[in-house]
Design a protein around this motif. Structure first.
Motif, mmCIF file in Angstrom:
data_model
loop_
_atom_site.group_PDB
_atom_site.id
_atom_site.type_symbol
_atom_site.label_atom_id
_atom_site.label_comp_id
_atom_site.label_asym_id
_atom_site.label_seq_id
_atom_site.Cartn_x
_atom_site.Cartn_y
_atom_site.Cartn_z
ATOM 1 N N ASP A 136 -41.467 -28.706 64.423
ATOM 2 C CA ASP A 136 -41.678 -30.074 63.953
ATOM 3 C C ASP A 136 -41.579 -31.026 65.139
ATOM 4 O O ASP A 136 -40.599 -30.998 65.890
ATOM 5 C CB ASP A 136 -40.636 -30.427 62.895
ATOM 6 N N TYR A 138 -42.312 -35.174 66.767
ATOM 7 C CA TYR A 138 -41.809 -36.538 66.536
ATOM 8 C C TYR A 138 -42.865 -37.511 67.040
ATOM 9 O O TYR A 138 -42.578 -38.447 67.759
ATOM 10 C CB TYR A 138 -40.489 -36.693 67.295
ATOM 11 N N GLY A 168 -40.027 -32.362 70.154
ATOM 12 C CA GLY A 168 -40.064 -31.492 68.989
ATOM 13 C C GLY A 168 -38.827 -30.625 68.893
ATOM 14 O O GLY A 168 -37.989 -30.591 69.800
ATOM 15 N N GLU A 212 -40.134 -36.861 54.551
ATOM 16 C CA GLU A 212 -40.834 -37.202 55.786
ATOM 17 C C GLU A 212 -42.312 -36.929 55.571
ATOM 18 O O GLU A 212 -42.722 -35.777 55.358
ATOM 19 C CB GLU A 212 -40.286 -36.412 56.981
ATOM 20 N N GLU A 214 -45.767 -36.197 56.691
ATOM 21 C CA GLU A 214 -46.292 -35.608 57.918
ATOM 22 C C GLU A 214 -47.646 -34.939 57.684
ATOM 23 O O GLU A 214 -48.059 -34.678 56.549
ATOM 24 C CB GLU A 214 -45.322 -34.557 58.475
ATOM 25 N N GLY A 362 -44.339 -34.739 62.651
ATOM 26 C CA GLY A 362 -43.260 -35.705 62.550
ATOM 27 C C GLY A 362 -43.678 -36.827 61.612
ATOM 28 O O GLY A 362 -44.856 -36.986 61.266
ATOM 29 N N THR A 363 -42.712 -37.624 61.189
ATOM 30 C CA THR A 363 -42.963 -38.662 60.188
ATOM 31 C C THR A 363 -44.005 -39.671 60.674
ATOM 32 O O THR A 363 -43.933 -40.172 61.794
ATOM 33 C CB THR A 363 -41.662 -39.399 59.849
#
Length: 432
Positions: A136, A138, A168, A212, A214, A362-363
């Motif tokens: 994941d 960011y 990440g 989140e 994504e 990521g969000t």
């Protein structure tokens, strides 16, 4: 793009002829999971289609892979690479087109149509890939900035490395579930009195359960250990994209993340949408990423500006009482880092990616209040009520809440979308 002969394909359907996303289904007639594509409110069962006598002539690229559409995952198909994906998708588009050059195969073949074209509500969706690893990132700039400002103030909102590399962490692949799977509220160590010194945690269900919003990316072609993927070649290693909700227990995460990062606050569940939108389907929707004012290291320089996609995203919350509220509308154009850049950075030290590996963006949040892709942002760190239909409010998720994420791009009749990425929160199981 021509129209399709498949009945009841709404102009607002995310599964137009311009899309052709791949997934894994089971049906009453074929209960073992196998491959299909979505078209409107229907699916085309590719296992059934492969029984057609001239199937090998229709799909010459698959001639050496008998039974590939009978597989319970898309991994083998993904590993064949983007040129094969492109050829297969194009052939399916031709078969489903109102102006098909081969009407005898499906359009005018009522027997095969009856067996192969099924209503989506009559089939069950499964995880589309066997996922060995999950990373994941960011990459959502506004999310990173706003969350940083909440905890460190605007002047120190972004960490010094943020504009230099795609940040990440490695997540947990075993808890990735397909849309519709219920999510049980997790237990963990939490701090109930943040003002107390020294800190005394208690073990309890998370009280700050979050979402989140994504975008997820599946890897197709692997790389060998010790052989980084060049950013200019990374597109060749991408199979397609899904929506992704990386459920987050903020109170568990806050206590545990120092110094090594997220653990139990993230590893209990990640939900993905069931249909994989192939990379080629999103090509017409490329756009420019968020400006990065920092000169890039050479291995991250793609040499082009339009390297992300302009997918319109939305999040709806349905309460246990049945009231639904749209709590977020945003766009994937707010990413600072592209998936090719994430892949190049991920493999820089020689890390081998494998077919079926999943990368999360990521969000994704936008600059305004209504564009924030997490409750942490929407509630300003849990200090502000989010108003819902039915005179209800939230700061974080309650038991019984259902979250639905959707994403789409394109004009009516030619929309390319993902369907729903949804999950309902269940009460925590009492500990023994």
């Amino acid at each position: 793009m021509a129209a399709t002969w498949v009945p009841d394909v709404s102009p607002d359907s995310p599964f137009s002829l311009a899309n052709i996303p791949f997934g894994i289904i089971s049906s009453p007639a074929n209960p073992a999971p196998h491959v299909a594509i979505a078209i409107g409110s229907q699916v085309l069962d590719l296992k059934v289609l492969s029984s057609y006598p001239d199937f090998d002539d229709l799909f010459p690229a698959l001639k050496n892979y008998p039974g590939i559409f009978s597989n319970s995952t898309l991994n083998e198909f993904a590993a064949l690479g983007r040129p094969v994906h492109r050829e297969v998708r194009s052939t399916i588009q031709n078969l489903l087109s109102a102006e098909t050059s081969r009407p005898e195969i499906l359009k005018d073949n009522l027997g095969l149509r009856q067996d192969a074209v099924l209503p989506q509500q009559k089939v069950k969706m499964h995880l589309p890939m066997s996922i060995g690893d999950y990373t994941d990132f960011y990459a959502g700039f506004h999310h990173a900035y706003y969350v940083g400002a909440l905890f460190r103030g605007p002047q120190a909102a972004l960490q010094p490395n943020y504009t230099h590399l795609p940040v990440g962490y490695h997540g947990r692949a075993s808890s990735i579930v397909v849309s519709g799977t219920p999510i049980k509220r997790p237990f963990g160590q939490i701090i109930t009195d943040p003002t107390a010194e020294p800190k005394h945690p208690t073990t309890a269900p998370s009280r700050r359960l979050d979402i989140e919003l994504e975008l997820g990316c599946f890897i197709s072609i692997p790389n060998e250990m010790g052989s980084p993927i060049k950013v200019t070649n990374a597109e060749d290693h991408i199979f397609g994209y899904v929506l992704l909700n990386d459920w987050s227990a903020r109170d568990i995460q806050t206590w545990e993340y120092v110094p090594l990062g997220p653990f139990n606050g993230k590893n209990f569940a990640t939900t993905i949408s069931p249909w994989i939108v192939l990379a080629d389907a999103l090509e017409p929707f490329r756009t420019k990423q968020i400006d990065n004012w920092t000169p890039l290291q050479g291995y991250l320089n793609e040499g082009k500006e339009e390297n992300i996609f302009g997918i319109e995203l939305q999040v709806d919350l349905e309460t246990p009482q049945g009231d639904s509220t749209r709590i977020c509308t945003t766009s994937s154009k707010y990413l600072m880092w592209s998936f090719p850049q994430m892949i190049a950075h991920h493999t820089l030290g020689g890390c081998p990616l494998r077919t079926g590996d999943l990368l999360g963006s990521g969000t994704i949040s936008g600059p305004s209040q209504g564009e924030r892709g997490s409750f942490l942002e929407l509630s300003e760190g849990g200090r502000k009520d989010i108003m819902l239909q039915g005179m209800d409010v939230r700061r974080f998720l309650k038991d019984g809440d259902r979250i639905t994420i959707q994403g789409v791009c394109g004009e009516p009749g030619q929309k390319v979308g993902f369907g729903e990425c949804t999950g309902q929160i269940l009460q925590a199981t009492p500990q023994l």
